[in-house]
Scaffold this motif. Sequence first.
Motif, PDB file in Angstrom:
ATOM      1  N   ALA A   1      71.671   9.362 102.526  1.00  0.00           N
ATOM      2  CA  ALA A   1      73.203   9.637 102.648  1.00  0.00           C
ATOM      3  C   ALA A   1      73.423  10.947 101.871  1.00  0.00           C
ATOM      4  O   ALA A   1      74.235  11.516 102.307  1.00  0.00           O
ATOM      5  N   LEU A   2      73.008  11.205 100.703  1.00  0.00           N
ATOM      6  CA  LEU A   2      73.126  12.288  99.781  1.00  0.00           C
ATOM      7  C   LEU A   2      72.716  13.384 100.362  1.00  0.00           C
ATOM      8  O   LEU A   2      73.725  14.551 100.421  1.00  0.00           O
ATOM      9  N   ARG A   3      71.588  13.371 101.106  1.00  0.00           N
ATOM     10  CA  ARG A   3      71.377  14.578 101.925  1.00  0.00           C
ATOM     11  C   ARG A   3      72.190  15.147 103.041  1.00  0.00           C
ATOM     12  O   ARG A   3      72.535  16.367 103.157  1.00  0.00           O
ATOM     13  N   ARG A   4      72.751  14.021 103.632  1.00  0.00           N
ATOM     14  CA  ARG A   4      73.746  14.283 104.797  1.00  0.00           C
ATOM     15  C   ARG A   4      74.939  14.799 104.266  1.00  0.00           C
ATOM     16  O   ARG A   4      75.580  15.736 104.743  1.00  0.00           O
TER      17      ARG A   4
ATOM     18  N   ALA B   1      74.301  18.524 103.179  1.00  0.00           N
ATOM     19  CA  ALA B   1      74.591  19.236 104.261  1.00  0.00           C
ATOM     20  C   ALA B   1      75.822  19.563 104.999  1.00  0.00           C
ATOM     21  O   ALA B   1      76.447  20.710 105.322  1.00  0.00           O
ATOM     22  N   ASP B   2      76.721  18.384 104.781  1.00  0.00           N
ATOM     23  CA  ASP B   2      78.119  18.502 105.349  1.00  0.00           C
ATOM     24  C   ASP B   2      79.001  19.455 104.406  1.00  0.00           C
ATOM     25  O   ASP B   2      79.789  20.316 104.888  1.00  0.00           O
ATOM     26  N   LEU B   3      78.815  19.458 103.197  1.00  0.00           N
ATOM     27  CA  LEU B   3      79.416  20.251 102.277  1.00  0.00           C
ATOM     28  C   LEU B   3      79.101  21.402 102.503  1.00  0.00           C
ATOM     29  O   LEU B   3      79.820  22.590 102.139  1.00  0.00           O
ATOM     30  N   ARG B   4      77.791  21.906 102.636  1.00  0.00           N
ATOM     31  CA  ARG B   4      77.366  23.153 102.886  1.00  0.00           C
ATOM     32  C   ARG B   4      78.078  23.860 103.887  1.00  0.00           C
ATOM     33  O   ARG B   4      78.370  25.154 104.298  1.00  0.00           O
ATOM     34  N   ASP B   5      78.091  23.090 105.063  1.00  0.00           N
ATOM     35  CA  ASP B   5      78.702  23.631 106.502  1.00  0.00           C
ATOM     36  C   ASP B   5      80.310  24.019 106.172  1.00  0.00           C
ATOM     37  O   ASP B   5      80.753  24.730 106.506  1.00  0.00           O
ATOM     38  N   ARG B   6      80.861  23.135 105.261  1.00  0.00           N
ATOM     39  CA  ARG B   6      82.296  23.216 104.912  1.00  0.00           C
ATOM     40  C   ARG B   6      82.551  24.565 104.280  1.00  0.00           C
ATOM     41  O   ARG B   6      83.426  25.135 104.532  1.00  0.00           O
ATOM     42  N   SER B   7      81.450  24.530 103.162  1.00  0.00           N
ATOM     43  CA  SER B   7      81.878  25.868 102.450  1.00  0.00           C
ATOM     44  C   SER B   7      81.421  27.074 103.135  1.00  0.00           C
ATOM     45  O   SER B   7      82.388  28.166 102.822  1.00  0.00           O
TER      46      SER B   7
END
Length: 256
Positions: free
Chosen positions: A84-87, A90-96
Amino acid sequence: MTKQSAQPGNPSDAGDPSDTPEILLDDPAVDIEAAMRDALSAVEAVEADTSQAPATDREEASGTSETSETSDTPETPETSEIDALRREIADLRDRSLRTLADFDNFRKRAERERQEVRRYALLEPLREFLPIADNLERALSAGGSAEDLKRGVELILRQMQDLLRRFGVREVEADGAAFNPAVHEAVARTESDRVTVPTVSETLVRGYMLHDRLLRPAMVKVAVPPESAGARPAQESSPLQSSDGGRDGGRGEPAA
């Protein structure tokens, strides 16, 4: 004497050990390379026989191994939390990355708009000024007396003053006002006994303000109060007077 036996494949399939030929390495007549080639051929033959096993057996074996691996590594709460932390990362990196791209686009668009505003800032004032330029051209091309020309220029001047007032431009007060170095520029100075403080006596070039900001200072002539005839820049020094009226320098002794 050293002996080496070639045992290809499974020992159960090798047959009687007495059937395996012996290679005498000490015998100079033996071809070592040929013997190695023969041994390699025997090993490849055994591997080929093993690869011809039924496909179903391999599938069952693979299924059994996968089941055993799955059963060996059961999913734990820690593993699910890590996933869950990895997902989330990845989501935060995409948003940034998307936010950075949007901000860069906004910065470029704002820069283009700022350049356009700076380039066309005088569009409206110049559009309002064009009728005045047209009237000046008509006045120059029109015939008539000097008095008629003067009246025409006065009308154009009034039109120009109205335009300046619409844009927030007003004239700086000068004649009769106290001299203010913030809005007045003194180009001449005269003495007058009618004033007690420096006062603007004449306006040579008018000054203008745009709202609360100075556009151009007024060039004026300043009247200042005259200096008294008996005034001197500094008083002369004199010795101190003693108590008996003599000049003794403050020592109380009579003058010689």
